[in-house]
Design a protein around this motif. Structure first.
Motif, PDB file in Angstrom:
ATOM      1  N   LEU A   1       0.838  -1.199   0.000  1.00 53.37           N
ATOM      2  CA  LEU A   1       0.000   0.000   0.000  1.00 53.37           C
ATOM      3  C   LEU A   1       0.876   1.253   0.000  1.00 53.37           C
ATOM      4  O   LEU A   1       0.610   2.202  -0.735  1.00 53.37           O
ATOM      5  CB  LEU A   1      -0.943   0.005   1.199  1.00 53.37           C
ATOM      6  CG  LEU A   1      -1.899   1.192   1.301  1.00 53.37           C
ATOM      7  CD1 LEU A   1      -2.790   1.277   0.073  1.00 53.37           C
ATOM      8  CD2 LEU A   1      -2.740   1.070   2.557  1.00 53.37           C
ATOM      9  N   ALA A   2       1.913   1.253   0.799  1.00 55.71           N
ATOM     10  CA  ALA A   2       2.834   2.391   0.823  1.00 55.71           C
ATOM     11  C   ALA A   2       3.545   2.532  -0.515  1.00 55.71           C
ATOM     12  O   ALA A   2       3.672   3.637  -1.059  1.00 55.71           O
ATOM     13  CB  ALA A   2       3.845   2.221   1.948  1.00 55.71           C
ATOM     14  N   PHE A   3       3.986   1.415  -1.071  1.00 60.85           N
ATOM     15  CA  PHE A   3       4.648   1.445  -2.380  1.00 60.85           C
ATOM     16  C   PHE A   3       3.693   1.977  -3.444  1.00 60.85           C
ATOM     17  O   PHE A   3       4.061   2.859  -4.234  1.00 60.85           O
ATOM     18  CB  PHE A   3       5.125   0.034  -2.747  1.00 60.85           C
ATOM     19  CG  PHE A   3       5.746  -0.054  -4.114  1.00 60.85           C
ATOM     20  CD1 PHE A   3       7.031   0.415  -4.332  1.00 60.85           C
ATOM     21  CD2 PHE A   3       5.049  -0.601  -5.173  1.00 60.85           C
ATOM     22  CE1 PHE A   3       7.611   0.345  -5.597  1.00 60.85           C
ATOM     23  CE2 PHE A   3       5.615  -0.688  -6.430  1.00 60.85           C
ATOM     24  CZ  PHE A   3       6.898  -0.216  -6.638  1.00 60.85           C
TER      25      PHE A   3
ATOM     26  N   ARG B   1      -9.103   3.901   2.660  1.00 56.52           N
ATOM     27  CA  ARG B   1      -9.673   2.940   1.711  1.00 56.52           C
ATOM     28  C   ARG B   1     -10.190   3.629   0.453  1.00 56.52           C
ATOM     29  O   ARG B   1     -10.034   3.123  -0.643  1.00 56.52           O
ATOM     30  CB  ARG B   1     -10.793   2.141   2.387  1.00 56.52           C
ATOM     31  CG  ARG B   1     -11.362   1.058   1.500  1.00 56.52           C
ATOM     32  CD  ARG B   1     -12.182   0.080   2.345  1.00 56.52           C
ATOM     33  NE  ARG B   1     -12.664  -1.014   1.569  1.00 56.52           N
ATOM     34  CZ  ARG B   1     -11.960  -2.077   1.220  1.00 56.52           C
ATOM     35  NH1 ARG B   1     -10.710  -2.169   1.573  1.00 56.52           N
ATOM     36  NH2 ARG B   1     -12.496  -3.052   0.528  1.00 56.52           N
ATOM     37  N   TRP B   2     -10.826   4.804   0.591  1.00 61.74           N
ATOM     38  CA  TRP B   2     -11.337   5.525  -0.572  1.00 61.74           C
ATOM     39  C   TRP B   2     -10.208   5.852  -1.534  1.00 61.74           C
ATOM     40  O   TRP B   2     -10.388   5.817  -2.747  1.00 61.74           O
ATOM     41  CB  TRP B   2     -12.059   6.818  -0.161  1.00 61.74           C
ATOM     42  CG  TRP B   2     -11.160   7.838   0.467  1.00 61.74           C
ATOM     43  CD1 TRP B   2     -10.935   8.024   1.794  1.00 61.74           C
ATOM     44  CD2 TRP B   2     -10.341   8.794  -0.219  1.00 61.74           C
ATOM     45  NE1 TRP B   2     -10.034   9.044   1.989  1.00 61.74           N
ATOM     46  CE2 TRP B   2      -9.648   9.538   0.766  1.00 61.74           C
ATOM     47  CE3 TRP B   2     -10.111   9.097  -1.560  1.00 61.74           C
ATOM     48  CZ2 TRP B   2      -8.752  10.552   0.447  1.00 61.74           C
ATOM     49  CZ3 TRP B   2      -9.219  10.113  -1.861  1.00 61.74           C
ATOM     50  CH2 TRP B   2      -8.551  10.831  -0.876  1.00 61.74           C
ATOM     51  N   ALA B   3      -9.026   6.189  -0.985  1.00 57.77           N
ATOM     52  CA  ALA B   3      -7.881   6.548  -1.823  1.00 57.77           C
ATOM     53  C   ALA B   3      -7.364   5.336  -2.580  1.00 57.77           C
ATOM     54  O   ALA B   3      -6.936   5.450  -3.731  1.00 57.77           O
ATOM     55  CB  ALA B   3      -6.777   7.143  -0.956  1.00 57.77           C
TER      56      ALA B   3
ATOM     57  N   CYS C   1      -3.572   7.140   0.099  1.00 55.08           N
ATOM     58  CA  CYS C   1      -3.090   5.753   0.255  1.00 55.08           C
ATOM     59  C   CYS C   1      -1.999   5.679   1.307  1.00 55.08           C
ATOM     60  O   CYS C   1      -1.962   4.743   2.103  1.00 55.08           O
ATOM     61  CB  CYS C   1      -2.562   5.221  -1.084  1.00 55.08           C
ATOM     62  SG  CYS C   1      -3.831   4.821  -2.275  1.00 55.08           S
ATOM     63  N   LEU C   2      -1.119   6.648   1.322  1.00 55.51           N
ATOM     64  CA  LEU C   2      -0.058   6.664   2.331  1.00 55.51           C
ATOM     65  C   LEU C   2      -0.631   6.836   3.731  1.00 55.51           C
ATOM     66  O   LEU C   2      -0.040   6.390   4.698  1.00 55.51           O
ATOM     67  CB  LEU C   2       0.942   7.774   2.020  1.00 55.51           C
ATOM     68  CG  LEU C   2       1.771   7.548   0.755  1.00 55.51           C
ATOM     69  CD1 LEU C   2       2.580   8.785   0.426  1.00 55.51           C
ATOM     70  CD2 LEU C   2       2.668   6.338   0.910  1.00 55.51           C
TER      71      LEU C   2
ATOM     72  N   ALA D   1      -0.127  -2.948  -6.906  1.00 57.81           N
ATOM     73  CA  ALA D   1       0.242  -2.641  -5.519  1.00 57.81           C
ATOM     74  C   ALA D   1      -0.982  -2.308  -4.673  1.00 57.81           C
ATOM     75  O   ALA D   1      -1.015  -2.639  -3.484  1.00 57.81           O
ATOM     76  CB  ALA D   1       1.235  -1.485  -5.489  1.00 57.81           C
ATOM     77  N   LEU D   2      -1.983  -1.672  -5.260  1.00 58.72           N
ATOM     78  CA  LEU D   2      -3.159  -1.287  -4.483  1.00 58.72           C
ATOM     79  C   LEU D   2      -4.190  -2.404  -4.372  1.00 58.72           C
ATOM     80  O   LEU D   2      -5.076  -2.344  -3.528  1.00 58.72           O
ATOM     81  CB  LEU D   2      -3.799  -0.030  -5.080  1.00 58.72           C
ATOM     82  CG  LEU D   2      -2.930   1.225  -5.042  1.00 58.72           C
ATOM     83  CD1 LEU D   2      -3.663   2.399  -5.656  1.00 58.72           C
ATOM     84  CD2 LEU D   2      -2.459   1.550  -3.642  1.00 58.72           C
TER      85      LEU D   2
END
Length: 153
Positions: free
Chosen positions: A36-38, A102-104, A97-98, A143-144
């Motif tokens: 998620l961070a990536f 969840r919406w992001a 996301c960072l 990734a997401l």
């Protein structure tokens, strides 16, 4: 008790030697993962690239290889506004996301897919960069979509 000058390194075995063991990791917050961070950082990066492409389209349309009528759809001015808007929203979604939102994550997947399709239509203008941007978009989507560490099936 350990003798002076020595420290106990972990659980001792039956032989009296101290064994090394990894310290217990603090539980990570729900929804956080390395992927998620990536994905968030790559989404911010791709958004910044799209902002740059949008600004180049708006202010220097002669920068691109093909004539304005040779694009698959639209003209350079409209593409400039599209890339600028998509890039800004991608940067915001990447920041979300960072933050583990969840919406992001959902918005980031959609925006990456939209950007990949857009780069296919913009491919004639900047072929190598278009392919790199498509690859970045696919990487962001992967990734997401990867489940979190704490996810249950």
């Amino acid at each position: 008790m350990s003798s002076p000058g020595t420290e106990e390194q972990g659980a001792s075995s039956g032989t009296g030697r101290a064994e090394w063991k990894a310290p217990d990791q603090a539980a990570s917050p729900a929804g956080s993962s390395g992927w998620l961070a990536f994905g968030g950082w790559v989404l911010v990066l791709a958004g910044a690239f799209n902002i740059i492409a949008g600004l180049a389209s708006l202010f220097r349309p002669d920068y691109y290889v093909v004539a304005p009528g040779a694009l698959l759809v639209f003209d350079f001015t409209l593409w400039g506004w599209i890339w600028l808007a998509v890039g800004v929203v991608q940067v915001l979604a990447g920041a979300g996301c960072l933050g583990g939102q969840r919406w992001a994550r959902i918005a980031g997947i959609g925006l990456a897919g939209l950007a990949a399709i857009g780069h296919v239509a913009f491919l004639a203008a900047f072929p190598l960069w278009g392919l790199i941007s498509i690859a970045l978009s696919v990487l962001v989507m992967y990734a997401l979509v990867v489940p979190d560490k704490n996810a249950v099936a």
